[in-house]
Scaffold this active site. Sequence first.
Site, PDB file in Angstrom:
ATOM      1  N   LEU A   1      -3.825  -1.866  -3.110  1.00  0.00           N
ATOM      2  CA  LEU A   1      -3.846  -2.423  -4.463  1.00  0.00           C
ATOM      3  C   LEU A   1      -4.143  -3.912  -4.425  1.00  0.00           C
ATOM      4  CD1 LEU A   1      -3.130  -1.723  -7.497  1.00  0.00           C
ATOM      5  CD2 LEU A   1      -0.844  -2.584  -6.969  1.00  0.00           C
TER       6      LEU A   1
ATOM      7  N   ASP B   1       5.661 -19.694   5.699  1.00  0.00           N
ATOM      8  CA  ASP B   1       4.850 -18.653   5.076  1.00  0.00           C
ATOM      9  C   ASP B   1       5.466 -18.266   3.733  1.00  0.00           C
ATOM     10  OD1 ASP B   1       3.373 -16.470   4.343  1.00  0.00           O
ATOM     11  OD2 ASP B   1       3.495 -15.460   6.279  1.00  0.00           O
TER      12      ASP B   1
ATOM     13  N   ASP C   1       4.061  -8.373  16.675  1.00  0.00           N
ATOM     14  CA  ASP C   1       2.632  -8.570  16.895  1.00  0.00           C
ATOM     15  C   ASP C   1       1.885  -7.499  16.116  1.00  0.00           C
ATOM     16  OD1 ASP C   1       0.090  -9.079  17.769  1.00  0.00           O
ATOM     17  OD2 ASP C   1       0.413  -8.356  19.805  1.00  0.00           O
TER      18      ASP C   1
ATOM     19  N   GLN D   1      -1.573   0.944  -0.508  1.00  0.00           N
ATOM     20  CA  GLN D   1      -2.163   2.004  -1.325  1.00  0.00           C
ATOM     21  C   GLN D   1      -3.416   2.575  -0.667  1.00  0.00           C
ATOM     22  OE1 GLN D   1      -3.768   0.956  -5.155  1.00  0.00           O
ATOM     23  NE2 GLN D   1      -3.431   2.978  -6.019  1.00  0.00           N
TER      24      GLN D   1
END
Length: 288
Positions: A17, A212, A271, A84
């Site tokens: 999506l 992040d 990883d 998705q």
Amino acid sequence: MLRNATTQHPILLVHGLFGFERIGPFELFHDVKQALNAIGAQVFVPHLSAIHDNEVRGKQLLWQIDSVLRGTGATKVNLIGHSQGALAARYAAALAPHSVASVTSVSGPNHGSEIADFLRKALIPGRLPEAVAQNVAILFFDFLSQLNGTRLPRNAVAALGALTTEGVGSFNDKFPQGLPKTWGGHGAEQVNGVRYYSWSGVVPELDVSPSDPVQGICRALSEYFITEPEQNDGFVGRFSSHLGTVIRSDYPLDHLGSLRRAVGRHPAAGDSIGLYVEHALRLQAANL
């Protein structure tokens, strides 16, 4: 020396999506495609509707599978679907098993997404406290803006239904191939000649990538899970992701972390790109 993981059939990486070309400065599937190409795999990235239901996206995938087969002379393809994209891959394999050697679900909502359920209920007046619904919606929209820096498509709400527990349940009634018979179990390894695999992760306990922002959003969204608390990647529950042979469903990876290398990656982070390389070797060993 790099390992050779040339698979018998080409690999198609299928986006989910709100699929897009880039995540900030990074191309979608860039790390995965680069790693697979480096070990000799033939890789293609079909482009499906960024926002639509599972069957429409599955039909689009079928057209592009045909295109790859014609262009390469291959007889089948290996499908690896993220989120998705796993449902589109399942649809294609169910309708054209003669063209699909394997389906691999990576963080796929194969039994629906609790976040999709939560957001769908938030659209019904009176079903959730307004402040809570607004908080979840803002987190969701912030997540998407981190992906492509653009506003949500106008029909995002309609597409949400395709990822709810009810929506995926209806999809599963028609396309049950590879689904586990029991909650949290493994599904059939092979159906109609197609091999089924899956892997996924859970939001890491450690803040493995403090710089992040996407991981922070996934961590916040993970708190809204009820059926699979602390066992989800921020969008998909661990056991909800199971399909076919479950390689592992608790890698220390959030939803997008299973697709790319995290920003400021900590040594404790999983990883994720290496998992695709390992899987290419697995497909090679199975003559796929």
